[in-house]
Motif scaffolding. Sequence first.
Motif, short mmCIF file in Angstrom:
data_model
loop_
_atom_site.label_atom_id
_atom_site.label_comp_id
_atom_site.label_asym_id
_atom_site.label_seq_id
_atom_site.Cartn_x
_atom_site.Cartn_y
_atom_site.Cartn_z
N ALA A 1 23.18 -14.94 52.53
CA ALA A 1 22.05 -14.27 52.20
C ALA A 1 21.41 -13.46 53.09
CB ALA A 1 21.10 -15.45 51.83
N ALA A 2 21.55 -13.81 54.47
CA ALA A 2 21.11 -12.95 55.59
C ALA A 2 21.77 -11.67 55.57
CB ALA A 2 21.23 -13.97 56.92
N GLY A 3 23.34 -11.86 55.60
CA GLY A 3 23.96 -10.57 55.49
C GLY A 3 23.55 -9.48 54.71
N LEU A 4 23.73 -10.05 53.37
CA LEU A 4 23.15 -9.40 52.16
C LEU A 4 21.91 -8.66 52.08
CD1 LEU A 4 25.15 -11.39 49.25
CD2 LEU A 4 25.90 -9.00 50.31
N THR A 5 21.02 -9.45 52.59
CA THR A 5 19.80 -8.60 52.74
C THR A 5 20.01 -7.20 53.61
OG1 THR A 5 18.77 -10.79 53.12
CG2 THR A 5 17.51 -8.89 54.04
N TYR A 6 20.63 -6.96 54.74
CA TYR A 6 21.03 -5.78 55.14
C TYR A 6 21.70 -4.70 54.00
CZ TYR A 6 19.13 -7.57 59.65
OH TYR A 6 18.34 -8.00 60.63
N GLY A 7 22.64 -5.34 53.56
CA GLY A 7 23.65 -4.76 52.68
C GLY A 7 22.84 -4.12 51.42
N TYR A 8 22.18 -4.70 50.72
CA TYR A 8 21.22 -4.11 49.80
C TYR A 8 20.03 -3.48 50.08
CZ TYR A 8 24.30 -7.55 47.14
OH TYR A 8 25.07 -8.18 46.47
N GLY A 9 19.37 -3.74 51.60
CA GLY A 9 18.43 -3.00 51.95
C GLY A 9 18.95 -1.58 52.25
N TRP A 10 20.17 -1.29 52.71
CA TRP A 10 20.52 0.04 52.83
C TRP A 10 20.86 0.86 51.35
CZ3 TRP A 10 24.71 -2.49 56.46
CH2 TRP A 10 23.94 -2.59 57.69
N LYS A 11 20.85 -0.10 50.48
CA LYS A 11 20.86 0.59 49.16
C LYS A 11 19.54 1.12 48.77
CE LYS A 11 24.86 -1.41 46.70
NZ LYS A 11 25.43 -1.85 45.45
N GLY A 12 18.59 0.58 49.21
CA GLY A 12 17.17 0.81 48.83
C GLY A 12 16.83 2.12 49.53
N ALA A 13 17.35 1.95 50.97
CA ALA A 13 16.79 3.05 51.91
C ALA A 13 17.44 4.67 51.32
CB ALA A 13 17.35 2.79 53.26
N LEU A 14 18.55 4.38 50.81
CA LEU A 14 19.29 5.73 50.33
C LEU A 14 18.41 6.00 49.18
CD1 LEU A 14 21.96 7.52 50.48
CD2 LEU A 14 22.96 5.83 48.66
N ALA A 15 18.03 5.11 48.14
CA ALA A 15 17.40 5.63 46.96
C ALA A 15 15.88 6.16 47.55
CB ALA A 15 17.01 4.12 46.10
N VAL A 16 15.24 5.69 48.70
CA VAL A 16 14.07 6.26 49.19
C VAL A 16 14.42 7.67 49.63
CG1 VAL A 16 12.38 6.16 50.88
CG2 VAL A 16 12.90 3.97 49.57
N TYR A 17 15.36 7.83 50.43
CA TYR A 17 15.65 9.06 51.08
C TYR A 17 16.43 10.42 50.20
CZ TYR A 17 13.67 6.57 55.14
OH TYR A 17 13.06 6.06 55.82
N LEU A 18 17.12 9.66 49.08
CA LEU A 18 17.53 10.80 48.56
C LEU A 18 16.56 11.89 47.78
CD1 LEU A 18 20.21 8.95 46.47
CD2 LEU A 18 20.95 10.77 47.86
N PRO A 19 16.91 13.00 47.49
CA PRO A 19 15.97 14.25 47.45
C PRO A 19 14.85 13.73 46.13
CG PRO A 19 18.29 15.32 47.49
CD PRO A 19 18.44 13.74 47.48
N THR A 20 15.28 13.00 45.22
CA THR A 20 14.37 12.70 44.03
C THR A 20 13.63 11.40 44.51
OG1 THR A 20 16.02 11.64 42.89
CG2 THR A 20 15.74 13.59 42.49
N GLY A 21 13.89 10.98 45.80
CA GLY A 21 13.23 9.38 46.14
C GLY A 21 11.64 9.74 46.87
N MET A 22 11.05 8.62 46.98
CA MET A 22 9.70 8.54 47.48
C MET A 22 9.59 9.55 48.85
SD MET A 22 7.45 5.23 48.24
CE MET A 22 8.45 4.70 49.87
N ASN A 23 10.66 9.29 49.54
CA ASN A 23 10.48 10.03 50.94
C ASN A 23 11.81 11.03 51.03
OD1 ASN A 23 8.09 8.72 51.71
ND2 ASN A 23 9.39 6.98 52.54
N GLY A 24 11.93 11.79 49.94
CA GLY A 24 13.06 12.69 49.63
C GLY A 24 13.29 13.63 50.55
N LYS A 25 12.13 14.12 51.54
CA LYS A 25 12.05 15.22 52.63
C LYS A 25 12.32 14.81 53.94
CE LYS A 25 9.83 18.36 49.35
NZ LYS A 25 8.67 19.35 49.23
N SER A 26 12.52 13.40 54.05
CA SER A 26 12.42 12.88 55.35
C SER A 26 13.62 13.09 56.18
CB SER A 26 12.43 11.39 55.38
OG SER A 26 10.99 11.11 54.78
N PHE A 27 14.95 13.08 55.56
CA PHE A 27 16.16 13.30 56.40
C PHE A 27 16.93 14.57 55.73
CE2 PHE A 27 15.47 8.80 56.90
CZ PHE A 27 15.50 8.91 58.45
#
Length: 231
Positions: free
Chosen positions: A113-139
């Motif tokens: 559970a601890a390790g997967l929290t990071y793994g799935y969190g990186w999926k969410g970060a990718l979703a946020v920073y992709l061009p159509t995401g909430m912060n799509g212009k950050s990176f």
Amino acid sequence: MTAVDPGATAGAVRSDGGNGRAKWPLYGVAAGLLGGIATLFTDPRMGVTETDRVDASILGEVSRGAAHLGLVAGFVTVALLLVLAALWRRQVEPRVPGSTAAHVVSGALTASAAGLTYGYGWKGALAVYLPTGMNGKSFGDDGLFVYFMLNDFGGYIGWLGVVVAAGAIAWMALRERTVSRWIGVLSLLPVLAVTIFAGATGLPGFQGVVGPVWLLIAFSGLAAGRSTIVR
């Protein structure tokens, strides 16, 4: 790992109201099902054109929706694993106080559970920073590509604890005889598969392929069967 004390089962607490089959293993079934979705079916690499050398040019093919779904399904999976670990400690460990293997299971589920929290969190970060995401212009593309590469094995490596739990349950089944033997044999398969792939190739994430499947089948067997730990 020591043998079970038959007299210790009298004080175990039931989660099924005292009659019928135990319901708590269904949390493992749910974790396996959602974990398969979060890890295998929302892999950001799915749908990306395969090339000999992957670079940032593939970012336009990555599905933001799949990454977002992976985050949501993954965080629910983490919560289910934590609840399952707590239920295992409450329902199983009092029945077999002399079994080291039984105590390994709850700890291993918590580790996953601890390790997967990071793994799935990186999926969410990718979703946020992709061009159509909430912060799509950050990176720019270089930053996004880092998150893409973190997802290469990010949702897979954390399943190692679940495979360790499978090994402990195999011991309980085949040595201590407190789990149905067929579950024990089944539980050896992910352990052998991960050991062989890691040892022969260095592959770090095969547990993410076999771990959810094992959870789904093994805990369905516990829920429907007559293993000592669920009677």
